[in-house]
Design a protein around this motif. Structure first.
Motif, PDB file in Angstrom:
ATOM      1  N   GLY A  38       0.840  -1.194   0.000  1.00 27.79           N
ATOM      2  CA  GLY A  38       0.000   0.000   0.000  1.00 27.79           C
ATOM      3  C   GLY A  38       0.874   1.242   0.000  1.00 27.79           C
ATOM      4  O   GLY A  38       2.048   1.191   0.378  1.00 27.79           O
ATOM      5  N   SER A  39       0.310   2.375  -0.429  1.00 28.33           N
ATOM      6  CA  SER A  39       1.059   3.631  -0.420  1.00 28.33           C
ATOM      7  C   SER A  39       0.195   4.737   0.164  1.00 28.33           C
ATOM      8  O   SER A  39      -1.038   4.670   0.119  1.00 28.33           O
ATOM      9  N   TYR A  40       0.881   5.772   0.697  1.00 31.27           N
ATOM     10  CA  TYR A  40       0.177   6.852   1.391  1.00 31.27           C
ATOM     11  C   TYR A  40       0.712   8.219   0.983  1.00 31.27           C
ATOM     12  O   TYR A  40       1.916   8.405   0.806  1.00 31.27           O
ATOM     13  N   ILE A  41      -0.223   9.174   0.875  1.00 28.68           N
ATOM     14  CA  ILE A  41       0.130  10.584   0.813  1.00 28.68           C
ATOM     15  C   ILE A  41      -0.599  11.257   1.973  1.00 28.68           C
ATOM     16  O   ILE A  41      -1.449  10.641   2.626  1.00 28.68           O
ATOM     17  N   PHE A  42      -0.278  12.506   2.246  1.00 25.91           N
ATOM     18  CA  PHE A  42      -0.876  13.233   3.375  1.00 25.91           C
ATOM     19  C   PHE A  42      -2.391  13.363   3.199  1.00 25.91           C
ATOM     20  O   PHE A  42      -2.885  13.555   2.089  1.00 25.91           O
TER      21      PHE A  42
END
Length: 226
Positions: free
Chosen positions: A88-92
């Protein structure tokens, strides 16, 4: 010139997640160094690290390093835990630029192509300090689960970690339009004159497999797609 800051999650007294004989801080540093080595083959890119050895760095300091450098992009590499599986990936989760969203879309997709048959946990948003406090587009990746036996078996493989790094690099190169340096390297032979086959995991996308095979050939390793 594109300035990239690579952040290996955890370090020093903070081991991060642990499981199946592995420590997050070791895996993240391994992946980040591989990313940096691969990025060195591209033109007009400048790579910096928040750490290159086993040391503890506060979250705010990691962001401060990138801010001081006026980086164009920040990537923080992590390994997940908690009983799940996959990538999985995340941004603010606050106000972010359109670029941050676009970069996440591209890089997430390229990593999934590179790592093969792995569960896609999706592109998410979170209030993580390194995403909140950085002044440039930033991404945090969670690369499989250290406490999942099957995921850990992959993470314990240098070949798989290379695929993870390769996916990050393909994403960065695509997002920023980076071009390979025009420099050919002669193929190296082993001391006994024999050639050895190198097999590197499984890819869900043949083009990614072909590109990595070419990378290995340039470094002197005969790579065959099967």
């Amino acid at each position: 010139m594109v300035r990239i800051v690579l952040d290996a999650g955890h370090g020093g007294k903070d081991s991060g997640a642990v499981g199946n004989g592995l420590r997050e801080k070791d895996l993240t540093l391994n992946i980040v160094k591989k990313i940096g080595n691969l990025l060195a083959e591209y033109e007009d890119v400048e790579v910096h690290y928040t750490r290159t050895d086993d040391r503890f760095i506060e979250l705010s300091e990691r962001a401060a390093i990138a801010n001081k450098l006026k980086a164009d992009y920040f990537i923080s590499v992590h390994i997940n835990a908690g009983g799940g599986t996959g990538f999985g990936s995340y941004i603010f989760n606050g106000n972010v630029s359109n670029a941050a969203v676009a970069y996440q879309n591209v890089i997430h997709s390229e990593i999934m192509k590179a790592i093969g048959n792995v569960t896609d946990r999706g592109k998410k948003r979170a209030n993580y300090a390194v995403l909140r406090e950085t002044h440039m587009p930033a991404l945090l990746t969670e690369n499989l689960f250290i406490d999942n036996k099957n995921d850990a078996a992959k993470l314990d493989s240098e070949q798989f970690l290379l695929q993870v790094a390769y996916g990050h690099v393909q994403g960065i190169a695509k997002a920023f339009g980076l071009k390979k340096k025009a420099k050919s390297q002669p193929q190296q032979k082993s001391s006994d004159g024999k050639m050895y086959r190198v097999q590197v995991g499984a890819f869900s996308d043949r083009k990614n497999a072909e590109r990595l095979a070419e990378e290995l050939k340039k470094k002197g390793y005969p790579a065959v797609i099967v």
